[in-house]
Design a protein around this motif. Structure first.
Motif, PDB file in Angstrom:
ATOM      1  N   ARG A 107       0.835  -1.206   0.000  1.00  9.00           N
ATOM      2  CA  ARG A 107       0.000   0.000   0.000  1.00  9.00           C
ATOM      3  C   ARG A 107       0.866   1.251   0.000  1.00  9.00           C
ATOM      4  O   ARG A 107       0.580   2.216  -0.718  1.00  9.00           O
ATOM      5  N   TYR A 161       1.326   4.674  -2.888  1.00 10.21           N
ATOM      6  CA  TYR A 161       1.337   6.132  -2.690  1.00 10.21           C
ATOM      7  C   TYR A 161       2.660   6.734  -3.161  1.00 10.21           C
ATOM      8  O   TYR A 161       2.686   7.766  -3.815  1.00 10.21           O
ATOM      9  N   SER A 216      -7.929  11.921  -3.898  1.00 11.14           N
ATOM     10  CA  SER A 216      -9.120  11.087  -3.679  1.00 11.14           C
ATOM     11  C   SER A 216      -8.754   9.641  -3.336  1.00 11.14           C
ATOM     12  O   SER A 216      -9.598   8.892  -2.833  1.00 11.14           O
ATOM     13  N   LEU A 217      -7.520   9.253  -3.578  1.00  9.54           N
ATOM     14  CA  LEU A 217      -7.061   7.894  -3.282  1.00  9.54           C
ATOM     15  C   LEU A 217      -6.618   7.714  -1.829  1.00  9.54           C
ATOM     16  O   LEU A 217      -6.383   6.586  -1.393  1.00  9.54           O
ATOM     17  N   MET A 218      -6.516   8.810  -1.087  1.00  7.45           N
ATOM     18  CA  MET A 218      -6.060   8.742   0.298  1.00  7.45           C
ATOM     19  C   MET A 218      -7.099   8.032   1.171  1.00  7.45           C
ATOM     20  O   MET A 218      -8.286   8.337   1.108  1.00  7.45           O
ATOM     21  N   LYS A 219      -6.641   7.095   1.950  1.00  6.53           N
ATOM     22  CA  LYS A 219      -7.504   6.311   2.843  1.00  6.53           C
ATOM     23  C   LYS A 219      -6.836   6.205   4.206  1.00  6.53           C
ATOM     24  O   LYS A 219      -5.606   6.202   4.315  1.00  6.53           O
ATOM     25  N   ASP A 220      -7.659   6.095   5.241  1.00  7.90           N
ATOM     26  CA  ASP A 220      -7.105   5.836   6.575  1.00  7.90           C
ATOM     27  C   ASP A 220      -6.426   4.478   6.574  1.00  7.90           C
ATOM     28  O   ASP A 220      -6.905   3.532   5.948  1.00  7.90           O
ATOM     29  N   ASP A 221      -5.323   4.408   7.256  1.00  4.56           N
ATOM     30  CA  ASP A 221      -4.568   3.162   7.329  1.00  4.56           C
ATOM     31  C   ASP A 221      -3.880   3.121   8.681  1.00  4.56           C
ATOM     32  O   ASP A 221      -3.405   4.140   9.161  1.00  4.56           O
ATOM     33  N   GLN A 258       0.990   5.412   6.402  1.00  5.66           N
ATOM     34  CA  GLN A 258       0.656   6.774   6.803  1.00  5.66           C
ATOM     35  C   GLN A 258       1.761   7.750   6.399  1.00  5.66           C
ATOM     36  O   GLN A 258       1.485   8.852   5.907  1.00  5.66           O
ATOM     37  N   GLU A 280       1.597   8.401   2.668  1.00  4.83           N
ATOM     38  CA  GLU A 280       0.502   9.317   2.346  1.00  4.83           C
ATOM     39  C   GLU A 280       0.884  10.753   2.697  1.00  4.83           C
ATOM     40  O   GLU A 280       0.662  11.675   1.906  1.00  4.83           O
ATOM     41  N   THR A 330     -11.035  16.924   4.624  1.00  3.76           N
ATOM     42  CA  THR A 330     -10.843  15.476   4.678  1.00  3.76           C
ATOM     43  C   THR A 330     -11.221  14.912   6.049  1.00  3.76           C
ATOM     44  O   THR A 330     -11.196  15.613   7.052  1.00  3.76           O
ATOM     45  N   LEU A 340      -9.553  12.172   7.070  1.00  2.44           N
ATOM     46  CA  LEU A 340      -8.429  11.286   7.385  1.00  2.44           C
ATOM     47  C   LEU A 340      -7.990  11.457   8.833  1.00  2.44           C
ATOM     48  O   LEU A 340      -8.127  12.530   9.420  1.00  2.44           O
TER      49      LEU A 340
END
Length: 98
Positions: free
Chosen positions: A2, A6, A25-30, A36, A39, A61, A63
């Motif tokens: 993952r 990024y 828009s591809l940023m996700k909590d991880d 992290q 990102e 956001t 996030l």
């Protein structure tokens, strides 16, 4: 894997301002620390080329602060970012923590 996804965007695609919103828009909590960091690094690099879009993203956001706080730190560490933007982002930290 993952994190690599990024970091891959750091190869030059981020310089094209037309891709900034798509990349953000591809940023996700991880929960993985190195994901992290990847990102945050990407968000900071995008801010160099398209600060307005990144600021709007950070303001809206959802996030985790682990990501956004580190992104603000990395942006503020950059010599390519204006002192005014750095001051604004530092003031935004309280909102990001909520």
């Amino acid at each position: 894997m993952r994190r690599w996804g990024y970091v891959l965007f750091l190869t030059g695609l981020q310089k094209d301002k037309s891709h900034t919103a798509d990349i953000l828009s591809l940023m996700k909590d991880d929960d993985a620390y190195y994901v992290q960091m990847g990102e945050a690094w990407l968000i900071a690099d995008l801010a160099v080329f398209n600060a307005d879009e990144v600021v709007r993203f950070l303001e809206t956001t959802g996030l985790k602060y682990n990501i956004t706080g580190k992104a603000v730190q990395k942006i503020c560490d950059s010599y390519r970012i204006s002192p005014e933007l750095k001051a604004y982002l530092k003031s935004l930290r309280g909102q990001l923590k909520k």
